[in-house]
Design a protein around this motif. Structure first.
Motif, short mmCIF file in Angstrom:
data_model
loop_
_atom_site.label_atom_id
_atom_site.label_comp_id
_atom_site.label_asym_id
_atom_site.label_seq_id
_atom_site.Cartn_x
_atom_site.Cartn_y
_atom_site.Cartn_z
N SER A 49 1.12 0.05 -10.44
CA SER A 49 0.15 0.54 -9.46
C SER A 49 0.89 1.01 -8.22
CB SER A 49 -0.88 -0.55 -9.09
OG SER A 49 -0.24 -1.71 -8.63
N GLY A 62 2.98 -2.03 -6.95
CA GLY A 62 2.70 -3.17 -7.81
C GLY A 62 3.51 -3.07 -9.09
N LYS A 66 5.33 -8.92 -9.08
CA LYS A 66 5.60 -8.77 -7.65
C LYS A 66 4.90 -7.56 -7.08
CE LYS A 66 10.05 -8.20 -8.34
NZ LYS A 66 11.50 -7.95 -8.12
N VAL A 67 4.72 -7.59 -5.75
CA VAL A 67 4.29 -6.43 -4.98
C VAL A 67 5.34 -6.23 -3.90
CG1 VAL A 67 2.55 -5.45 -3.45
CG2 VAL A 67 1.85 -6.86 -5.39
N ILE A 108 0.68 -6.05 -11.91
CA ILE A 108 -0.25 -5.71 -10.83
C ILE A 108 -0.85 -4.34 -11.16
CG2 ILE A 108 -0.57 -5.58 -8.35
CD1 ILE A 108 0.67 -8.23 -9.47
N MET A 111 -4.69 -1.93 -6.86
CA MET A 111 -4.63 -2.21 -5.42
C MET A 111 -5.55 -1.21 -4.71
SD MET A 111 -0.61 -3.06 -4.60
CE MET A 111 0.02 -1.52 -5.24
N VAL A 121 -6.12 -6.84 -4.69
CA VAL A 121 -5.05 -6.70 -5.67
C VAL A 121 -5.40 -7.54 -6.89
CG1 VAL A 121 -3.72 -8.47 -4.45
CG2 VAL A 121 -2.57 -7.03 -6.12
N GLY A 123 -4.16 -8.54 -11.05
CA GLY A 123 -3.10 -8.52 -12.06
C GLY A 123 -3.59 -9.04 -13.39
#
Length: 720
Positions: A49, A62, A66-67, A108, A111, A121, A123
């Motif tokens: 993302s 994303g 993790k982001v 992810i 968003m 957000v 996932g």
């Protein structure tokens, strides 16, 4: 004999020459020559993302577990990282359900920015979709401790396509809602939850592509409700036994509340129609890949949807074709006011000829309907709701505003598209399309009624061939693109690749003009007509200062009579070339083989002189020529180095002849023989299925025929 053998050395070059020209970029710019910024880390993968936040100057990315946030000005600057991984227990439970280690991570997938500045957000969370919020405070990005069930918001499967959008704080999604991914729904979340009716006539094996919001009420004369559009592909429903996939556009109304008794908590405004983009062979179906909504600020009904399409091909086919079609919002709304299809007792769909229930909301609720007592969907009678439930499909198809694609490319697979509205020096507006493909390249194209579609240039954004999964354009003219493993940043206003005034003007790039004070090609944004020239109509290069003419260096070359020599000519643009000899146009002949990449010259002593290779570009009937290279051919007696070259050429040609003879012999030995006494002779190895052929006919006109790139340099990197 030597001449015929030497000619064999150029068989492969000659065979690669396409007799037909397809729509191809004016210039191809390879990765090493593209001025871009690239973000890539060793442990960075599974990018799923992308979100541009211009208000805080950050790009949210994303990925797997993790982001991260990158600076919008320079994405090589990483500003933060928020980890969101799965526990060992969650991963073990996911693996027990038959999923792989890679699938059982947290990707992810979504968003969206909410009204309060937080980011919603979601996932996949080891096949247990979960949502939370990201917050940006005092320069830091943090994640909330509270989590919500994300089922129906993002898919369980990290590789499944889905669509989503947020209007205000209301989330709309379209995708699977169960673990197996077999049940899919188009729904609205929140206080007034709605979804599609779970019957095949509403959604039949859908692949969700894109979702767009149109604020119809802003410019409506009768205060009609706003629209939400969903673009998708699905299996054709006219024939239950058909496996043909078609492109669709569906519509619902923003203020829909569902039915009072029938269609409770279901859309009462769901309608869908076929989305037509006609190209390729007759009868072939084109599948929508991505949609960009370019809104008209003065009248939303004049807004345009730009969509990329690819043709359905056999899995073994090497022939691919893509196109871009554009649709006016008012044309789509008109189709939804048309006739309906109805299902017969035999399972087929035909035009509905019966009476319509009253009132029937072909449009979303407006002042006229409110005056009749229908203020919300709760006020619709059961007869209308039952009709809506059984008749979701419109008879008419949505056709492109031009009646055909804006552009078509053979041997290409378009993926994402964004469109920028550019104002040229004369105050006119031009819509510039940026179209990515599945090999890491980006096309920069424009369309006009006079010229049709033309691709100004193509840029290799990623060195390794891989699909570009995301494209986002900022108001400051920065384009952000991403694959699964990297993010690239490119200025769409970069004009540095046009190195001369003539090249700058002839390219007719709406972003660029020639600054005669600075002596360079620069962005026209904010510039004045006093210092800059631009001609997007016919690219008239006579406007250029005469002082910018460039002298051509001449290359001396010594040739031997009757010994073929290849004189290369590699222009920096994908343009046809012409050759002249001592000032006269060189025509093809036994001693002059003209190729797109050069000239095969078998000289005699009368062929001494100056050979000039020029690119030829015709714009609005005006021919533009630019010298690429010049050779001064001088003749030498046979001997020395030239004699050695002749021997090498002779040996190589002899090897080619032997190889051809060997191939013919092997093929002859493998040919099936009908021996006396045989019961049958089998040709199964060469038989083609009925109605199919191995040939690749990728077009119906000069703009859609297959051709190969004219550039030789790094040609293996390009799949276009």
């Amino acid at each position: 004999m030597m001449k015929s053998q030497v000619a064999l050395l150029y068989v492969l070059i000659i065979m690669s020459e396409g007799s037909a020209q397809s729509l191809k970029p004016r210039r191809s710019v390879f990765f090493s020559d593209v001025n871009l910024k690239l973000f890539k880390e060793p442990d960075f993968n599974g990018l799923s993302s992308l979100l541009v936040r211009e208000d805080i100057g950050l790009l949210f990315v994303g990925a797997r577990g993790k982001v991260i946030t990158l600076s919008l000005d320079d994405i090589t600057v990483k500003t933060s990282e928020v980890n969101w991984t799965v526990t060992s227990k969650e991963k073990a439970l996911c693996k027990v359900k038959g999923k792989s280690i890679e699938e059982c991570d947290n990707y992810i997938r979504m968003m969206h920015t909410l009204d309060d500045g937080r980011i919603l957000v979601c996932g996949t969370k080891a096949f247990n979709p979960t949502c939370t919020h990201l917050m940006f405070e005092e320069g830091n990005v943090t994640m909330e401790d509270s989590f919500q069930n994300g089922r129906g918001k993002v898919p369980f499967d990290p590789n499944e396509n889905f669509a989503s959008m947020v209007n205000g704080n209301t989330l709309y999604t379209a995708g699977s809602i169960n673990f197996l991914g077999t049940v899919k729904s188009f729904q609205r979340h929140g206080r007034n939850t709605l979804r599609t009716e779970p019957i095949w006539s509403w959604l039949n094996g859908p692949n969700m592509i894109s979702m767009k919001f149109a604020e119809i009420s802003k410019h409506s004369n009768n205060n009609e409700d706003d629209n939400v559009f969903l673009f998708l592909t699905e299996i054709e429903i006219k024939d239950q036994h058909s496996n043909l996939r078609l492109s669709r556009v569906a519509r619902v109304c923003k203020s829909d509340l569902g039915g009072l008794r029938i269609l409770q908590k279901k859309w009462t405004s769901f309608l869908k129609a076929r989305l037509d983009c006609p190209f390729g062979d007759e009868g072939s179906a084109s599948l929508v890949q991505d949609v960009f909504f370019l809104q008209d600020e003065n009248n939303v009904t004049n807004s345009i949807f730009y969509a990329t399409f690819t043709l359905i091909t056999e899995p073994s086919s090497t022939c691919s074709q893509s196109a871009v079609c554009a649709y006016k919002l008012s044309d789509i709304r008109q189709v939804f006011r048309g006739n309906f299809l109805t299902e017969t007792a035999y399972g087929t769909w035909v035009t509905y000829t019966g009476a319509f229930p009253s009132p029937y909301p072909r449009s979303c609720i407006n002042d006229e309907m409110r005056a009749s007592g229908v203020k919300t969907s709760y006020d619709l009678p059961d007869s209308t709701l039952q009709f809506l439930k059984n008749h979701p499909l419109m008879e008419g198809a949505v056709t492109p505003l031009t009646g055909k694609p804006l552009l078509v490319r053979s041997m290409a697979q378009f993926s994402k598209i964004v469109v920028d509205k550019v104002t040229s020096l004369d105050g006119e507006q031009h819509n510039v399309m940026f179209i990515s493909n599945n090999s890491g390249w980006l096309q920069k194209a424009v369309w006009s009624g006079d010229d049709g579609g033309r691709i100004i240039e193509e840029l290799q954004l990623f060195q390794d061939p891989q699909p570009i999964r995301f494209l986002q354009l900022s108001r400051s003219g920065q384009l952000y693109s991403a694959t699964r493993t990297a993010v690239a940043q490119l200025s769409v206003r970069d004009c540095s690749r046009y190195t001369s005034c003539a090249d700058c003007l002839i390219a007719r790039d709406p972003y660029c003009g020639w600054d005669h004070l600075k002596g360079l090609c620069a962005a026209v944004a904010g510039a004045s007509n006093f210092s800059m020239i631009q001609n997007l109509i016919d690219g008239d290069a006579t406007m250029c200062p005469s002082s910018h003419s460039v002298s051509m260096q001449i290359t001396d070359i010594h040739l031997t009579a009757d010994v073929a020599q290849f004189l290369p000519c590699s222009p920096d643009a994908n343009l046809p070339i012409s050759w002249s000899f001592s000032g006269k146009i060189l025509e093809p002949g036994p001693r002059h083989i003209l190729l797109s990449q050069g000239l095969v010259l078998t000289p005699s002593f009368t062929d001494e002189g100056i050979y000039t290779c020029e690119t030829v570009e015709v714009v609005k009937g005006r021919e533009h020529k630019k010298a690429v290279i010049q050779y001064h051919v001088k003749m030498s007696e046979v001997g020395g180095v030239n004699w050695f070259q002749a021997i090498v050429i002779y040996i190589l040609a002899s090897v080619c002849v032997l190889c051809v003879m060997l191939i013919i012999y092997v093929c002859w030995k493998k040919k099936p023989q009908n021996h006396v006494g045989s019961a049958s002779v089998s040709y199964a190895s060469t038989e083609q299925p009925e109605g199919k052929t191995e040939s690749c006919n990728c077009g119906t006109d000069a703009d859609t025929k297959k051709t190969k790139p004219t550039r030789v340099k790094e040609s293996s990197k390009s799949t276009i």
